[in-house]
Design a protein around this motif. Structure first.
Motif, mmCIF file in Angstrom:
data_model
loop_
_atom_site.group_PDB
_atom_site.id
_atom_site.type_symbol
_atom_site.label_atom_id
_atom_site.label_comp_id
_atom_site.label_asym_id
_atom_site.label_seq_id
_atom_site.Cartn_x
_atom_site.Cartn_y
_atom_site.Cartn_z
ATOM 1 N N GLN A 123 0.875 -1.012 -0.061
ATOM 2 C CA GLN A 123 0.080 -0.009 0.056
ATOM 3 C C GLN A 123 0.750 1.145 0.079
ATOM 4 O O GLN A 123 0.692 2.241 -0.652
ATOM 5 C CB GLN A 123 -0.841 0.123 1.086
ATOM 6 C CG GLN A 123 -1.959 -1.021 1.363
ATOM 7 C CD GLN A 123 -2.787 -0.732 -0.145
ATOM 8 O OE1 GLN A 123 -3.215 0.417 -0.427
ATOM 9 N NE2 GLN A 123 -3.432 -2.014 -0.591
ATOM 10 N N LEU A 124 1.907 1.281 0.758
ATOM 11 C CA LEU A 124 2.881 2.308 0.884
ATOM 12 C C LEU A 124 3.512 2.717 -0.518
ATOM 13 O O LEU A 124 3.338 3.685 -1.029
ATOM 14 C CB LEU A 124 3.985 2.174 2.132
ATOM 15 C CG LEU A 124 4.915 3.114 2.144
ATOM 16 C CD1 LEU A 124 4.616 4.502 2.481
ATOM 17 C CD2 LEU A 124 5.884 2.575 3.194
ATOM 18 N N LEU A 125 3.862 1.595 -0.919
ATOM 19 C CA LEU A 125 4.514 1.728 -2.300
ATOM 20 C C LEU A 125 3.635 2.142 -3.325
ATOM 21 O O LEU A 125 3.904 3.090 -4.280
ATOM 22 C CB LEU A 125 5.309 0.188 -2.890
ATOM 23 C CG LEU A 125 6.634 0.082 -2.069
ATOM 24 C CD1 LEU A 125 6.851 -1.484 -2.526
ATOM 25 C CD2 LEU A 125 7.621 0.991 -2.472
ATOM 26 N N LYS A 126 2.307 1.997 -3.231
ATOM 27 C CA LYS A 126 1.302 2.463 -4.218
ATOM 28 C C LYS A 126 1.028 4.045 -3.855
ATOM 29 O O LYS A 126 0.782 4.809 -4.834
ATOM 30 C CB LYS A 126 0.015 1.772 -4.119
ATOM 31 C CG LYS A 126 -0.097 0.296 -4.842
ATOM 32 C CD LYS A 126 -1.360 -0.279 -4.724
ATOM 33 C CE LYS A 126 -1.092 -1.571 -5.427
ATOM 34 N NZ LYS A 126 -2.369 -2.846 -5.080
ATOM 35 N N GLY A 127 1.293 4.361 -2.523
ATOM 36 C CA GLY A 127 1.142 5.699 -2.223
ATOM 37 C C GLY A 127 2.184 6.667 -2.867
ATOM 38 O O GLY A 127 1.821 7.589 -3.323
ATOM 39 N N ILE A 128 3.420 5.878 -2.717
ATOM 40 C CA ILE A 128 4.507 6.638 -3.342
ATOM 41 C C ILE A 128 4.415 6.839 -4.799
ATOM 42 O O ILE A 128 4.567 7.953 -5.449
ATOM 43 C CB ILE A 128 5.808 5.723 -3.122
ATOM 44 C CG1 ILE A 128 6.174 5.995 -1.449
ATOM 45 C CG2 ILE A 128 6.927 6.571 -3.828
ATOM 46 C CD1 ILE A 128 7.021 4.703 -0.943
ATOM 47 N N ALA A 129 3.859 5.764 -5.423
ATOM 48 C CA ALA A 129 3.538 5.553 -6.929
ATOM 49 C C ALA A 129 2.507 6.788 -7.417
ATOM 50 O O ALA A 129 2.552 7.511 -8.249
ATOM 51 C CB ALA A 129 3.112 4.506 -7.402
ATOM 52 N N MET A 130 1.484 6.879 -6.360
ATOM 53 C CA MET A 130 0.648 8.213 -6.859
ATOM 54 C C MET A 130 1.075 9.540 -6.379
ATOM 55 O O MET A 130 0.792 10.097 -7.427
ATOM 56 C CB MET A 130 -0.482 7.615 -5.737
ATOM 57 C CG MET A 130 -1.908 7.950 -6.321
ATOM 58 S SD MET A 130 -3.054 7.436 -5.038
ATOM 59 C CE MET A 130 -3.393 5.861 -5.100
ATOM 60 N N MET A 131 1.714 9.578 -5.404
ATOM 61 C CA MET A 131 2.343 10.935 -5.111
ATOM 62 C C MET A 131 3.717 11.046 -6.234
ATOM 63 O O MET A 131 4.142 12.383 -6.353
ATOM 64 C CB MET A 131 3.014 10.956 -3.682
ATOM 65 C CG MET A 131 1.764 10.861 -2.808
ATOM 66 S SD MET A 131 0.403 12.275 -2.767
ATOM 67 C CE MET A 131 1.486 13.591 -2.228
ATOM 68 N N LYS A 132 4.081 10.197 -6.896
ATOM 69 C CA LYS A 132 5.445 10.156 -7.572
ATOM 70 C C LYS A 132 6.570 11.204 -7.020
ATOM 71 O O LYS A 132 7.258 11.932 -7.502
ATOM 72 C CB LYS A 132 5.037 11.048 -8.845
ATOM 73 C CG LYS A 132 3.878 10.543 -9.805
ATOM 74 C CD LYS A 132 3.940 11.220 -11.229
ATOM 75 C CE LYS A 132 2.994 10.544 -12.151
ATOM 76 N NZ LYS A 132 1.524 10.160 -11.766
#
Ligand SMILES: Nc1ncnc2c1ncn2[C@@H]1O[C@H](COP(=O)(O)OP(=O)(O)O)[C@@H](O)[C@H]1O
Ligand SMILES: N[C@@H](CC(=O)OP(=O)(O)O)C(=O)O
Length: 565
Positions: A180-189
């Motif tokens: 989930q955290l990595l997805k958050g990082i991907a979303m925030m770029k």
């Protein structure tokens, strides 16, 4: 007189104190008598004494406590029935299920110890987490699940859980949250330092949970702790946080209190802390689990801190540069700190601080070869025969030659130079000065936290050029000769003979105030060759080997007579 005693704490019927400043050579009662307390010593180990407070008046005991607190001494809790040592195992020691089983066997082979175990993340998990984070920034949310490093981490941890026969639920939530955290990082770029610290914390959080579950499974009572939940308070310097003083009493209280109410081996995450201001998870810089271990040793006033690695102790040089490196049996805190600071990966640069402050010996051992004696690090050692202890290499260093544009004798030149570095927040490693010039080296990564990017270097030069002529030299290496600087003439004579024979020009030389380190700056491209030749000259006394190595070289091999090594 009063400062001779450091209060350690009260446990049950016992009051434990450290006797300091030479008084430990006297009978403990003498030290205690400094407070006018009629007590009897119950047990003495090292410079610590446990008193049975039931045999002395309660009012006297509280007087001692009050006096110690008002004099602002560290108050930590220590008890003779609590933990006996701290054992830190690095990533290489817990890289697989097999390794975790061996570490468990190793811990249990010391039945007399009641250890606090500090663990790093499994194997190269921290590196993989960092890479996964970097990839997440640009790969897009839908591709996160297939990031190679994430798959590797999941596979490694699930396989380990399976092979150890423990319940997968101990890490299931963490693996889910990690994705989930990595997805958050991907979303925030975007990957901030704060998020990066949270990201890498999953490594230690999972390794400790798996190991504690395994110990419990084999019938050894163990309790897992996240360092950021038990009082490891740090600065808010994400990726390179510093442990604050408040940590020591808090950690001691928590670990000791839990032991008293329900004894169990403590399994603590290395490397992690909680930021004082933001309360977010922080990390202590790469290799920071060593620092976690020494901080716990200090907090609980333990008799010994053990740091278990994959080498037979601190070696005479990096074995990756020269495989014939030998273990160093004894080191002082100063030598170990200098060695770590100047690039020996084996110890975290700050890790000696808590051990030195509380004078607790640190033992560096090999978890793959527990019988090897390892390295014992203490405040002092017999230096009468010591010449060189270890050779350390720090690569990719930037050197600056700064020559004042003013006349000779101008005061304030050095002050101006260093204030520029202070303003820009850049650490300086090695310095050599004359009246009108100064040569210095810059830490390439500011203690491993971030790269000194070209832009920053240009800015430094621009600022310095307002007062001096500046020459910037990159791709340099610092070779640090750690040893007995009382014998610097011998060390330098021998070192320069080796370097002359190799045809190497030394570009800067500095002898630190610490009196344990002579630093030489050479070109990066020549550095490893220098380390090997210096090792040969200082630690391997067979002249024939030298001849073999140098007979095709530039200089005369016979000039490299070894003298007394
Ligand atoms: N002077 C040295 N003595 C011992 N090891 C060194 C030295 N310099 C570099 N190293 C490297 O440090 C490694 C151990 O440190 P590290 O990887 O941090 O261990 P761990 O992960 O077990 O804490 C060794 O495997 C070795 O390659
Ligand atoms: N896992 C962290 C902390 C640490 O101390 O690791 P190790 O003990 O394996 O060097 C790192 O890789 O930096």
């Amino acid at each position: 007189m009063a400062s001779a005693l450091q209060l350690q704490g009260v446990q049950g019927n016992y009051l434990c104190v450290s006797v300091r400043r030479g008084l430990h050579h006297c009978k403990p009662q003498i030290g205690f008598a400094a407070f006018g307390a009629p007590v009897c010593a119950r047990r003495v180990w090292g410079n610590r004494v446990a008193f049975n407070v039931t045999t002395c008046k309660a009012s006297t005991t509280s007087d001692v406590i009050e006096k110690s607190v008002t004099e602002n001494r560290v108050v930590s809790i220590e008890g003779e029935t609590s933990f006996t040592c701290v054992m830190k195992f690095g990533g290489s020691s817990v890289a697989s299920a097999e390794r975790m089983k061996e570490v468990a066997t190793l811990i249990l082979s010391f039945p007399e110890e009641r250890p606090i175990v500090v663990l790093s993340a499994m194997g190269k998990t921290t590196n993989k987490l960092l890479l996964a984070g970097e990839k997440a920034v640009s790969c897009g949310v839908t591709n996160v699940s297939s990031i190679e490093e994430l798959c590797f981490i999941k596979d490694l941890h699930l396989r380990t859980v399976d092979q150890l026969g423990v319940d997968g639920s101990v890490i299931a939530k963490h693996l889910e949250e990690l994705e989930q955290l990595l997805k958050g990082i991907a979303m925030m770029k975007e990957l901030t330092k704060r998020t990066q610290d949270y990201l890498v914390s999953f490594g230690e959080c999972m390794s400790t949970r798996i190991f504690a579950a395994y110990l419990n499974k084999i019938g050894v009572k163990a309790r897992q702790y996240d360092a950021f939940e038990i009082g490891f308070i740090t600065t808010d310097d994400f990726t390179n946080a510093d442990i604050l003083e408040a940590t020591y009493p808090a950690v001691a209280k928590r670990l000791h209190g839990d032991w008293l109410s329900d004894p169990a081996i403590a399994i603590v995450t290395g490397f992690l802390g909680k930021a004082q201001k933001s309360c977010a998870v922080t990390t202590l810089g790469r290799g920071g689990s060593d620092l976690t271990a020494t901080a716990i040793g200090k907090a609980l006033g333990l008799p010994e801190i053990q740091v278990w690695k994959d080498v037979d102790g601190v070696l005479t040089c990096d074995p990756n540069i020269y495989p014939k490196a030998e273990p160093v049996p004894y080191l002082t805190f100063d030598e170990a700190a200098e060695l770590a600071y100047f690039g020996a990966q084996v110890l975290h640069p700050q890790s000696m601080r808590p051990a030195r402050e509380s004078d607790i010996p640190v033992r560096v051992k090999n978890s793959y070869n527990p019988k090897a004696p390892g390295t014992l690090i203490t405040k002092a050692r017999d230096m009468s025969k010591a010449v060189l202890t270890s050779i350390v290499l720090k690569r990719n260093v930037t050197m600056l030659d700064i020559v004042s544009t003013r006349m000779l004798g101008q005061y304030g030149f050095l002050a101006k130079v260093f204030s520029i570095f202070e303003e820009l927040g850049i650490s300086v490693d090695v310095v050599a000065t004359s009246e009108v010039s100064v040569s210095l080296t810059l830490d390439p990564s500011k203690l491993w936290s971030r790269e000194l990017i070209q832009q920053e270097l240009d800015h430094v030069v621009e600022e310095l050029e307002k007062i001096a002529v500046v020459n910037l030299l990159q791709n340099r290496s610092i070779i640090s000769l750690i040893g007995n600087v009382q014998r610097s003439s011998l060390i330098l004579e021998k070192a320069f003979r080796v370097l002359r024979t190799l045809g190497i020009t030394v570009q800067m030389i500095s002898q630190g105030a610490s009196k344990v380190n002579i630093s030489l700056v050479v070109n990066d491209s020549e550095a490893e060759q220098c380390v090997r030749a210096l090792h040969l000259a200082f630690f391997e006394s067979e002249l024939s080997e030298l001849e073999m190595d140098y007979k095709n070289g530039n200089g005369s091999v016979h000039e490299l007579s070894l003298g007394d090594t």
